[in-house]
Structures are given as structure tokens and as C-alpha cells.
Motif scaffolding. Structure first.
Motif, PDB file in Angstrom:
ATOM      1  N   GLN A  95      73.609  34.536  13.285  1.00  0.00           N
ATOM      2  CA  GLN A  95      73.264  35.949  13.504  1.00  0.00           C
ATOM      3  C   GLN A  95      74.528  36.751  13.828  1.00  0.00           C
ATOM      4  O   GLN A  95      75.590  36.179  14.052  1.00  0.00           O
ATOM      5  CB  GLN A  95      72.246  36.058  14.647  1.00  0.00           C
ATOM      6  CG  GLN A  95      71.033  35.153  14.472  1.00  0.00           C
ATOM      7  CD  GLN A  95      70.276  35.417  13.177  1.00  0.00           C
ATOM      8  OE1 GLN A  95      70.101  36.559  12.763  1.00  0.00           O
ATOM      9  NE2 GLN A  95      69.838  34.344  12.514  1.00  0.00           N
ATOM     10  N   THR A  96      74.390  38.078  13.844  1.00  0.00           N
ATOM     11  CA  THR A  96      75.565  38.922  14.093  1.00  0.00           C
ATOM     12  C   THR A  96      75.252  40.061  15.072  1.00  0.00           C
ATOM     13  O   THR A  96      74.119  40.505  15.186  1.00  0.00           O
ATOM     14  CB  THR A  96      76.073  39.580  12.783  1.00  0.00           C
ATOM     15  OG1 THR A  96      74.973  40.238  12.149  1.00  0.00           O
ATOM     16  CG2 THR A  96      76.659  38.560  11.829  1.00  0.00           C
ATOM     17  N   ILE A 143      63.475  45.005  18.439  1.00  0.00           N
ATOM     18  CA  ILE A 143      63.199  43.716  17.800  1.00  0.00           C
ATOM     19  C   ILE A 143      64.536  43.116  17.378  1.00  0.00           C
ATOM     20  O   ILE A 143      65.279  43.740  16.606  1.00  0.00           O
ATOM     21  CB  ILE A 143      62.308  43.877  16.542  1.00  0.00           C
ATOM     22  CG1 ILE A 143      61.093  44.779  16.809  1.00  0.00           C
ATOM     23  CG2 ILE A 143      61.872  42.511  16.027  1.00  0.00           C
ATOM     24  CD1 ILE A 143      60.248  44.399  17.971  1.00  0.00           C
ATOM     25  N   GLY A 144      64.848  41.919  17.881  1.00  0.00           N
ATOM     26  CA  GLY A 144      66.116  41.252  17.537  1.00  0.00           C
ATOM     27  C   GLY A 144      67.159  41.444  18.629  1.00  0.00           C
ATOM     28  O   GLY A 144      68.155  42.135  18.440  1.00  0.00           O
ATOM     29  N   THR A 145      66.943  40.804  19.780  1.00  0.00           N
ATOM     30  CA  THR A 145      67.873  40.943  20.922  1.00  0.00           C
ATOM     31  C   THR A 145      69.270  40.481  20.553  1.00  0.00           C
ATOM     32  O   THR A 145      70.261  41.120  20.952  1.00  0.00           O
ATOM     33  CB  THR A 145      67.390  40.097  22.119  1.00  0.00           C
ATOM     34  OG1 THR A 145      65.985  40.247  22.277  1.00  0.00           O
ATOM     35  CG2 THR A 145      68.124  40.475  23.399  1.00  0.00           C
ATOM     36  N   GLY A 146      69.375  39.365  19.847  1.00  0.00           N
ATOM     37  CA  GLY A 146      70.684  38.826  19.453  1.00  0.00           C
ATOM     38  C   GLY A 146      71.582  38.622  20.653  1.00  0.00           C
ATOM     39  O   GLY A 146      71.234  37.915  21.597  1.00  0.00           O
ATOM     40  N   SER A 147      72.724  39.271  20.647  1.00  0.00           N
ATOM     41  CA  SER A 147      73.679  39.161  21.762  1.00  0.00           C
ATOM     42  C   SER A 147      73.209  39.916  22.991  1.00  0.00           C
ATOM     43  O   SER A 147      73.695  39.686  24.099  1.00  0.00           O
ATOM     44  CB  SER A 147      75.020  39.755  21.331  1.00  0.00           C
ATOM     45  OG  SER A 147      74.898  41.165  21.174  1.00  0.00           O
ATOM     46  N   ARG A 172      63.641  35.820  18.486  1.00  0.00           N
ATOM     47  CA  ARG A 172      62.940  34.598  18.096  1.00  0.00           C
ATOM     48  C   ARG A 172      63.742  33.330  18.357  1.00  0.00           C
ATOM     49  O   ARG A 172      63.207  32.233  18.299  1.00  0.00           O
ATOM     50  CB  ARG A 172      62.456  34.660  16.639  1.00  0.00           C
ATOM     51  CG  ARG A 172      63.519  34.927  15.608  1.00  0.00           C
ATOM     52  CD  ARG A 172      62.914  35.022  14.214  1.00  0.00           C
ATOM     53  NE  ARG A 172      62.461  33.729  13.734  1.00  0.00           N
ATOM     54  CZ  ARG A 172      63.274  32.817  13.196  1.00  0.00           C
ATOM     55  NH1 ARG A 172      64.566  33.048  13.068  1.00  0.00           N
ATOM     56  NH2 ARG A 172      62.786  31.667  12.776  1.00  0.00           N
ATOM     57  N   ILE A 173      65.051  33.474  18.647  1.00  0.00           N
ATOM     58  CA  ILE A 173      65.885  32.276  18.856  1.00  0.00           C
ATOM     59  C   ILE A 173      66.212  32.111  20.341  1.00  0.00           C
ATOM     60  O   ILE A 173      66.900  32.938  20.946  1.00  0.00           O
ATOM     61  CB  ILE A 173      67.175  32.360  18.004  1.00  0.00           C
ATOM     62  CG1 ILE A 173      66.818  32.498  16.517  1.00  0.00           C
ATOM     63  CG2 ILE A 173      68.068  31.160  18.260  1.00  0.00           C
ATOM     64  CD1 ILE A 173      68.004  32.660  15.583  1.00  0.00           C
ATOM     65  N   LEU A 177      69.906  32.316  21.822  1.00  0.00           N
ATOM     66  CA  LEU A 177      70.472  33.670  21.893  1.00  0.00           C
ATOM     67  C   LEU A 177      69.879  34.433  23.072  1.00  0.00           C
ATOM     68  O   LEU A 177      70.593  35.074  23.837  1.00  0.00           O
ATOM     69  CB  LEU A 177      70.208  34.431  20.582  1.00  0.00           C
ATOM     70  CG  LEU A 177      70.962  33.913  19.362  1.00  0.00           C
ATOM     71  CD1 LEU A 177      70.527  34.675  18.107  1.00  0.00           C
ATOM     72  CD2 LEU A 177      72.470  34.033  19.538  1.00  0.00           C
ATOM     73  N   ASP A 208      57.597  36.527  17.827  1.00  0.00           N
ATOM     74  CA  ASP A 208      57.789  37.177  16.539  1.00  0.00           C
ATOM     75  C   ASP A 208      57.668  38.682  16.778  1.00  0.00           C
ATOM     76  O   ASP A 208      56.574  39.207  16.957  1.00  0.00           O
ATOM     77  CB  ASP A 208      56.725  36.687  15.554  1.00  0.00           C
ATOM     78  CG  ASP A 208      56.737  37.488  14.253  1.00  0.00           C
ATOM     79  OD1 ASP A 208      57.676  38.312  14.061  1.00  0.00           O
ATOM     80  OD2 ASP A 208      55.818  37.287  13.436  1.00  0.00           O
ATOM     81  N   LEU A 226      64.891  39.768   8.968  1.00  0.00           N
ATOM     82  CA  LEU A 226      63.794  39.870   9.927  1.00  0.00           C
ATOM     83  C   LEU A 226      62.766  38.829   9.492  1.00  0.00           C
ATOM     84  O   LEU A 226      62.166  38.957   8.422  1.00  0.00           O
ATOM     85  CB  LEU A 226      63.193  41.279   9.885  1.00  0.00           C
ATOM     86  CG  LEU A 226      61.995  41.560  10.785  1.00  0.00           C
ATOM     87  CD1 LEU A 226      62.416  41.576  12.255  1.00  0.00           C
ATOM     88  CD2 LEU A 226      61.353  42.898  10.425  1.00  0.00           C
ATOM     89  N   ILE A 227      62.583  37.799  10.319  1.00  0.00           N
ATOM     90  CA  ILE A 227      61.724  36.686   9.924  1.00  0.00           C
ATOM     91  C   ILE A 227      60.439  36.721  10.737  1.00  0.00           C
ATOM     92  O   ILE A 227      60.498  36.707  11.978  1.00  0.00           O
ATOM     93  CB  ILE A 227      62.469  35.341  10.148  1.00  0.00           C
ATOM     94  CG1 ILE A 227      63.711  35.311   9.246  1.00  0.00           C
ATOM     95  CG2 ILE A 227      61.552  34.159   9.876  1.00  0.00           C
ATOM     96  CD1 ILE A 227      64.685  34.230   9.596  1.00  0.00           C
TER      97      ILE A 227
HETATM   98  N1  SAH Z   1      70.584  43.795  18.361  1.00  0.00           N
HETATM   99  C1  SAH Z   1      71.421  42.614  18.244  1.00  0.00           C
HETATM  100  C2  SAH Z   1      71.663  42.250  16.780  1.00  0.00           C
HETATM  101  C3  SAH Z   1      71.076  40.922  16.514  1.00  0.00           C
HETATM  102  S1  SAH Z   1      71.045  40.316  14.877  1.00  0.00           S
HETATM  103  C4  SAH Z   1      72.709  42.761  19.022  1.00  0.00           C
HETATM  104  O1  SAH Z   1      72.950  43.839  19.592  1.00  0.00           O
HETATM  105  O2  SAH Z   1      73.465  41.798  19.114  1.00  0.00           O
HETATM  106  C5  SAH Z   1      69.304  40.296  14.591  1.00  0.00           C
HETATM  107  C6  SAH Z   1      68.490  39.391  15.478  1.00  0.00           C
HETATM  108  O3  SAH Z   1      67.126  39.496  15.082  1.00  0.00           O
HETATM  109  C7  SAH Z   1      68.834  37.906  15.368  1.00  0.00           C
HETATM  110  O4  SAH Z   1      69.211  37.428  16.623  1.00  0.00           O
HETATM  111  C8  SAH Z   1      67.526  37.263  14.882  1.00  0.00           C
HETATM  112  O5  SAH Z   1      67.289  35.996  15.443  1.00  0.00           O
HETATM  113  C9  SAH Z   1      66.504  38.274  15.348  1.00  0.00           C
HETATM  114  N2  SAH Z   1      65.216  38.253  14.647  1.00  0.00           N
HETATM  115  C10 SAH Z   1      64.965  38.102  13.315  1.00  0.00           C
HETATM  116  N3  SAH Z   1      63.639  38.169  13.085  1.00  0.00           N
HETATM  117  C11 SAH Z   1      63.030  38.386  14.291  1.00  0.00           C
HETATM  118  C12 SAH Z   1      61.670  38.551  14.700  1.00  0.00           C
HETATM  119  N4  SAH Z   1      60.641  38.529  13.848  1.00  0.00           N
HETATM  120  N5  SAH Z   1      61.431  38.739  16.020  1.00  0.00           N
HETATM  121  C13 SAH Z   1      62.439  38.772  16.923  1.00  0.00           C
HETATM  122  N6  SAH Z   1      63.734  38.623  16.589  1.00  0.00           N
HETATM  123  C14 SAH Z   1      64.030  38.430  15.286  1.00  0.00           C
END
Ligand code: SAH
Length: 202
Positions: A49-50, A75-79, A98-99, A102, A124, A196-197
Motif C-alpha cells: 500500500q502507499t 475508508i483506507g487508514t493505511g499509514s 482492512r489490513i 497497517l 470492509d 479498494l477491495i
Molecule cells: N489514507 C492512507 C492511504 C492508504 S492506501 C494514508 O494516509 O496513508 C489505501 C488503503 O486502503 C490501504 O491501506 C488498503 O489496505 C485500504 N483498503 C483497501 N480496500 C479497503 C476496504 N474495503 N476497507 C478498508 N480499507 C481498505
């Protein structure tokens, strides 16, 4: 970063600029990447991820037109960087990842920096966070083939959502505006995000 990449490219919202001045971006990247943390590019954060380029974080944040009392879903906390920036400008941030690996890293940072108005969970995110809806702003930081229906439902009226939509390589950043029961969608930028999974994603 603030002057050249953000102000220099048209970011004007004082709250967005102030929040990005406050949040120490170098803590949200891996140690080996620290010297490049404020550069004009995305960076790997592990698990494939990035963390987005600073300009994209600012652009999406500004587009949400947030007020101090706003409650925002990410949606997508990532870092955790985007959530951290949002947490400096509004009341409460709900962020879903989802991971596990992270999210546990991001949570440690939120604690260390005393960003106590961020709540997070593993799930999700394409299903949203129904028990906390509606949200004044929704920001999706991964790209799917369509706008997830549950997120449109969980957007407050008035409310704004930003989400990249497209294929696996390029996407259009969509701005969804809910107002007086009407929903409008427009494209505001071309972007590239990770997938986005989920049940309403890939
Ligand atoms: N906002 C983040 C960017 C993260 S990259 C930051 O500031 O660093 C996108 C993230 O979305 C990844 O960590 C990935 O695991 C997450 N992701 C993908 N599909 C998702 C889903 N259905 N629900 C929650 N997170 C998801």
C-alpha cells in the motif's frame, strides 16, 4: 512542502494548510523513507500500500469543505496520515482499514501524538460504518470500479464525499455532493490509487 507543493499549486483552505503544517508526516512513513517523507510523491507503507502524495491529501481534504464540528468517515487508514490531518480540523474521524498490520501501526501513532478524536476499526470499509452515520464528509483513499451505495446512503445532507473511481491503473477523483435530497457527481482530478477491495469494491 506547504509553500511549494500546496500553496504553489492552488491549495487555499487555511484549515487544510494548518493541519498539514501540524502533522509530522515523517512519522507516518517507514524509517528508511524518512528523508523522502516531505517529497512530492507517494511512498510505500508496507503490505503493498502507499501513503498519497502531499498535494493529493491536501486537494481531497480541501474538497470536503469541513467545519470544526464535522464528523468524517475515511475508508483506507493505511499509514494514518490522512486521518491525522483530518483530525486536526474537525470533531471526530472514523477510519476503516482492512489490513491489521497497517491499522495497528497507525493506532500507535495516533496514541503517541495524542490524536484522541480518531476512532478506527478493521473491516470492509465499502460497507461504511452504519452505526455512526450520517457523516458530514466521507473520503475514500483507495479506488474501486464504482461509488459504493452504502457510502452514498451514509452521507449526511448536506454532505460531501470524495472517492477515486476507475480501473486498476487510472481513476477519476469524484466529488459527490448531497444537498436538499439531491445528489450531484463531478470529476475534479485524474488520480492513481491502490485498489479498494470489498463487497462494493474490487
Ligand atoms: N489514507 C492512507 C492511504 C492508504 S492506501 C494514508 O494516509 O496513508 C489505501 C488503503 O486502503 C490501504 O491501506 C488498503 O489496505 C485500504 N483498503 C483497501 N480496500 C479497503 C476496504 N474495503 N476497507 C478498508 N480499507 C481498505
Amino acid at each position: 512542502m506547504i509553500e511549494e507543493q500546496l500553496v504553489g499549486r492552488g491549495i487555499q483552505d487555511p484549515a487544510t494548510l494548518q493541519a498539514m503544517r501540524l502533522v509530522p508526516r515523517h512519522l507516518f512513513v517507514e524509517d528508511a523513507m524518512r528523508a523522502r517523507a516531505y517529497g512530492d510523491h507517494p511512498l510505500p507503507i508496507g503490505a503493498g500500500q502507499t501513503i498519497s502524495q502531499p498535494f493529493i491529501v491536501a486537494f481531497m481534504t480541501e474538497a470536503l469543505k469541513l467545519h470544526e464540528d464535522a464528523r468524517v468517515l475515511e475508508i483506507g487508514t493505511g499509514s494514518g496520515y490522512q486521518a491525522a490531518v483530518l483530525s486536526r480540523m474537525c470533531r471526530r474521524i472514523y477510519t476503516i482499514e482492512r489490513i491489521d498490520s497497517l491499522l495497528s501501526k497507525a493506532r500507535k501513532l495516533f496514541d503517541r501524538l495524542h490524536y484522541h478524536n480518531i476512532v478506527s476499526r478493521i473491516d470492509d470499509g465499502t460497507e461504511g460504518w452504519p452505526s455512526e452515520a450520517p457523516f458530514d464528509g466521507i473520503i475514500v483513499t483507495a479506488a474501486g470500479p464504482k461509488i459504493p451505495e452504502p457510502l452514498i446512503e451514509q452521507l449526511a445532507d448536506p454532505g460531501i464525499m470524495v472517492i477515486p473511481v476507475g480501473d486498476h491503473y487510472t481513476q477519476e477523483l469524484k466529488l459527490i455532493n448531497k444537498k436538499n435530497g439531491n445528489i450531484s457527481v463531478k470529476t475534479i482530478e485524474l488520480v492513481r490509487f491502490v485498489d479498494l477491495i470489498g463487497s462494493h469494491g474490487w
